[in-house]
Design an enzyme around this catalytic site. Structure first.
Site: not given
Length: 234
Positions: A37, A145, A180
């Site tokens: 990411d 998050f 994801d």
């Protein structure tokens, strides 16, 4: 012919203080692709890995890099990842006015291209570009998050995967579906049955601290097999 469902460990959920060893541990489990990411701190309030760190990772492993860009400036990060020579680049459609331009830029460099959708983003936004996509990444929680352990998958996660799989099938495409966000042991059979092809695996599956990576991978494989068998029945 049964689908091949792949496990993509998310390096964000590994031991970030011992990244090289973390990657070796992934390699030892026979995994061939690492999910990375890239967050800019604006698109989502997190920034686990910097560009220089990702470039260093490329020097210590031959694993394929599945890069998920979460940024308000896609061009900068896309160009950086092209230069690095990653295997797949996925960017979000929500902040992008030049989707076709970046799809062509990525494909021109012989890199697979993915489009990512936030949970509430409808799949209809892919209407025209879907044939150009190697992958559609469906976020099942809000991006950035991951440390909020109380956040659950959106209630419509499986339905969205099913709807996406139906759209791909109806158009006769080979586009893969990547999922994801809280891809947990419990949710894997349902997601696979719905049509997920790639599972981004984090703290609720591959990196579950209650077991070793080997044990976690074995549990995931068992759950994948269950989902595929249920898919064959329905």
């Amino acid at each position: 012919m049964q689908r091949n469902v792949e496990i993509y460990p998310s390096i964000m959920c590994a031991d970030l203080c011992n990244l090289e060893q973390s990657i070796k541990n992934v390699e030892n489990e026979g995994i061939d692709t690492l999910h990375i990411d890239i967050l800019d701190g604006h698109f989502s309030p997190s920034m686990p890995l910097g560009l220089d760190t990702i470039k260093q990772l490329r020097n210590v492993t031959n694993l394929k890099f599945d890069v998920h860009i979460m940024s308000t400036n896609n061009q900068f990060f896309i160009e950086e990842m092209i230069e690095l020579g990653v295997e797949q680049i996925t960017f979000h459609i929500e902040k992008e006015s030049h989707v076709d331009r970046y799809i062509k830029l990525i494909k021109k460099n012989n890199i697979k291209v993915g489009i990512a959708l936030n949970p509430a983003t409808p799949i209809s936004v892919l209407d025209y570009v879907l044939p150009e996509c190697d992958t559609v990444l469906l976020m099942l929680i809000n991006p950035g998050f991951a440390t909020d352990k109380g956040e659950q998958q959106v209630s419509y996660a499986a339905k969205k995967v099913e709807d996406m799989a139906r759209m791909i099938k109806e158009r006769g495409l080979s586009t893969k579906i990547e999922v994801d966000g809280r891809v947990s042991f419990d949710s894997i059979p349902t997601l696979v049955r719905a049509g997920a092809d790639m599972l981004v695996a984090g703290s609720t599956s591959f990196y579950d601290k209650n077991n070793s990576l080997k044990e976690n991978k074995a549990i995931m494989e068992k759950q994948i097999a269950e989902g595929l068998s249920e898919e064959a029945i329905k």
